[in-house]
Design an enzyme around this catalytic site. Structure first.
Site, PDB file in Angstrom:
ATOM      1  CG  PHE B 203      35.771  41.554  34.720  1.00 50.19           C
ATOM      2  CD1 PHE B 203      36.751  40.682  34.253  1.00 50.19           C
ATOM      3  CD2 PHE B 203      36.164  42.642  35.483  1.00 50.19           C
ATOM      4  CE1 PHE B 203      38.092  40.899  34.533  1.00 50.19           C
ATOM      5  CE2 PHE B 203      37.506  42.862  35.772  1.00 50.19           C
ATOM      6  CZ  PHE B 203      38.472  41.990  35.287  1.00 50.19           C
ATOM      7  CG  ASP B 312      31.314  45.659  39.918  1.00 46.76           C
ATOM      8  OD1 ASP B 312      31.611  46.821  39.583  1.00 46.76           O
ATOM      9  OD2 ASP B 312      32.125  44.714  39.902  1.00 46.76           O
ATOM     10  CE  LYS B 343      37.107  49.417  34.537  1.00 49.95           C
ATOM     11  NZ  LYS B 343      38.046  49.196  33.445  1.00 49.95           N
ATOM     12  CB  THR B 367      47.918  50.886  55.381  1.00 45.74           C
ATOM     13  OG1 THR B 367      48.476  49.687  55.908  1.00 45.74           O
ATOM     14  CG2 THR B 367      48.791  52.073  55.771  1.00 45.74           C
TER      15      THR B 367
END
Lengths: 485, 485
Positions: B203, B312, B343, B367
């Protein structure tokens, strides 16, 4: 106290008090003390460069000293900001109403205890969505919050695909075993061969799907794998509009025919168009505008082909065009299916029809699903916009700015052309890309920060509290720069 | 005052003061007054459902009343939280140090005046990156901030592709005209046919490229167009590990062989693998762990094939495994090329090697490029973690929890198996998916919030301030639920 670079009109207006300062204590005018970038910026830029590439940095700012329309940099230059953090500051720097937001303990605790909003939202959440976000909805009943423009578009694109497939499959028809298995290894039919149509010159963000619909500059896209999705032509108008009605009308029709052709081509190719995504004014791509007729017809083509119609208001939304949403200028027959937002809205997200809701939970989902801290700030921004009638201000000041720019275009026809836009969301083309960049640099020396876009456009993106006094200063200094070229 | 559901050990410990409360005023134990969802949650859920799909909502929380490890819901249920907003709350609810952050005017103004950090960063920015983020870097010299886990991965993926192409092309070799033109319409060679390798059960997020590397559940992926990228097998171990050394070693080798095969297959297919992306523990996919050997070999395979190695740590990072980063358990020969986070880190972003820096500005860009307001909160979190030695706490409490779970696995062998994990980042399998869901529901009735993952795993994701007293309460109530099944 008046700088020699402020024109007599402004000097007089400030003297006589006919221009009041909206933000108490805001500087009267730009003050340039060093080169920009100055020595302190250069030192910090070196420091930053040891941690990350810092090649895009223009200056380091002192956000404690910046106020209203003025950005103060670390070299004590006081700069009139018509670019506002790439169009993302709604009511200027250090607005007193924003500084107060987190003295409210409810807001502070909503910020500090950031929930997984999709699973454990705070008691305040439905009320905030209704009273803050839906209070400015473009007549769309649903809203989904996100974090930034790119992820708002990415998730809105998912909504387009999910809805398209739901209708293809038939309402309440279950996924097949083959779909369930094939999607897990990224293969059709579970991961279907569907496409989204976007436009040459478009900018919808830089994550992979957003980038697949972005066609502004090669440097944004080079070396990133992409999707084979159709790219249609966005109208290129001749200016002034009122003198080129027939040509521009033909241009609309030419582009609409390409849209219809591409839909057929991609249907035959086995990659049907599930949605059309478009900006009301192509911003990064050069402030390219298209007519209400074009947007109306595009919606009809989308409907005829069962494709969703997504209007990306990330840069155009929140009042700068004189209406809260730029597409409200188009008198569309019905609402778009999805309107995405971010930047001045402070939170990302998208408004959408009930039709665009996923049928099952966890399909449009992530850990945070937005940020209540940003909604608390947006609540204050919207209150200020309403109380202080800032859309009226935008229209009034935008009118002055546009007239001023058109006047300069007449005065310097060899330098400027195609002045365009709505509200204070304005742009003008400069003769060459190099000259455009030079003018931005020269304006900076005069204490005015401007943005460029497209190949050779200058864009104005002031915040909603940009007043006539600021317009006067801008036009005055812009004229003096044009005279030097 | 002691609830009858608290076991005698806890009651005694609290009485004798051998368990001190870390957060002053934290409840002693869960208190359940209504069903969960209770009547007030149901009412708010209806309200929310008129604005957006609310099917994933478990409860509405009162974040003013929640404290430490206890989430208080709108029906006044006091719930011990071992799931912490999908593993995203680092030091509990309403930690006094977090509530103080924005009384500091510098922090408040950094929050309120959110800059475009890539262009106009605040004077504080290089210092904050160095003193906050780099202070916990896994020996990687560069860091790029983002907003959430998905966009951290999306942008890190771009870094993998950009670097791969830069090396393919040769350092300092310019883009060709054909590349520049073709990328603008999403075609090779400018938008190259390159791939990323990910793993079954992985995931990495839900935006399009992140989702293309995600293979957890069909509902996450169905109906979303994807990339034809290779999906390798993640080891599936037999438990207990110490009794299955030979089988699990063979499993590592089987999976590594598949990785090498797929790299060859995709090279031949004309879609070379530019990077391998992997979680140190597959979290959403079922808390699947792999050995240090597997991760070491995978790094070697990546290096041999010129592919980047991305770990990750969105869910595993920030201390929950007992080290700050989970991959620090693996003794890799060199650092990974990229480590992504979000997280508990409160800000998204990724650490990376200098090799992974883009050569030109505006290539990894958006941005906002992160949010100084989140860095201000993270600064306080890291200070608390260090001062209060929370990693020691995680190791101590994790040890107790794991021993407790292993004991329950022995006591209820027909219900539980394969207890695993590091620190407090622990999981155990339940006999069936339905029983897993039932147990979560039953635990909620006893005032303990748990998370599931994969098909039939229960996962523990308490915050770093979860103490032995909380472990006792959890184990006690978990045992009583198991006894009922």
């Amino acid at each position: 106290m008046w700088s020699k670079t402020v024109g007599p009109v402004v000097q007089n207006a400030i003297r006589t008090g006919s221009i009041r300062t909206y933000i108490k204590g805001e500087p009267n005018e730009p003050v340039v003390k060093t080169d920009i970038p100055g020595p302190k910026t250069k030192q910090l830029q070196n420091e930053l460069n040891s941690i990350q590439l810092s090649g895009a940095v223009q200056l380091f700012a002192d956000y404690n000293k910046s106020l209203g329309n003025y950005l103060v940099d670390v070299d004590s230059n006081v700069i009139l900001d018509t670019f506002t953090q790439i169009s993302s500051i709604p009511i200027g720097y250090n607005h007193p109403e924003l500084l107060k937001v987190f003295t409210d303990q409810d807001n502070l605790k909503a910020l500090v205890n950031r929930p997984a909003l999709g699973v454990f939202p705070g008691d305040y959440w439905p009320g905030k969505l209704r009273n803050v976000l839906l209070s400015v909805s473009p007549n769309l009943p649903n809203v989904t919050t996100m974090m930034c423009g790119s992820c708002s578009n990415e998730n809105a694109y998912k909504a387009l695909f999910l809805t398209y497939r739901r209708k293809q499959r038939g309402e309440n028809v279950d996924f097949t075993e083959l779909e369930t298995q094939s999607c897990m290894v990224n293969q059709p039919p579970g991961a279907p061969d569907l496409s989204l149509m976007s436009f040459h010159g478009a900018f919808h963000g830089r994550t992979f799907a957003a980038l697949a619909t972005t066609h502004s500059k090669p440097i944004h896209k080079l070396d990133v794998p992409s999707f084979d999705w159709p790219v249609a032509s966005f109208p290129k108008y001749k200016y002034p509009l009122e003198e080129n009605v027939r040509e521009n009308d033909a241009e609309d029709k030419r582009c609409l025919a390409i849209v219809e052709d591409l839909i057929e081509t991609y249907k035959k190719k086995g990659k049907p168009v599930a949605g059309i995504v478009i900006e009301p004014i192509q911003s990064e791509g050069g402030d390219n505008e298209a007519s209400p007729f074009f947007f109306q017809q595009l919606q009809k083509i989308a409907q005829k082909n069962g494709a969703g119609y997504l209007i990306d208001e990330v840069q155009t939304g929140c009042g700068a065009t004189g209406k809260f949403w730029a597409h409200e200028h188009f008198n569309l027959e019905t609402t778009p299916d999805i309107v995405t937002f971010s930047k001045k809205m402070l939170t990302g997200g998208f408004f959408h029809t009930v039709d665009m809701r996923p049928s099952q939970p966890y399909r449009i989902f992530n850990t945070w699903m937005g940020d209540p801290g940003k909604i608390a700030l947006l609540e204050a921004v919207l209150k200020v916009i309403k109380q202080d009638k800032l859309l009226d201000n935008v229209n009034k000041v935008g009118d002055k700015l546009k007239k001023g720019l058109l006047g300069l275009e007449k005065e310097f026809p060899q330098l400027l052309s195609a002045t365009r836009g709505r509200g204070t969301f304005l742009a003008t083309n400069v003769a060459t890309p190099k000259l455009r960049d030079d003018i931005i640099a020269q304006m900076k020396k005069k204490g005015v920060l401007m943005g460029g876009c497209g190949d050779n456009a200058l864009r104005l993106r002031p915040s909603l509290i940009f007043q006539e006094r600021h317009a006067d200063i801008f036009l005055d200094r812009f004229r003096s720069v044009l005279k030097e070229n």
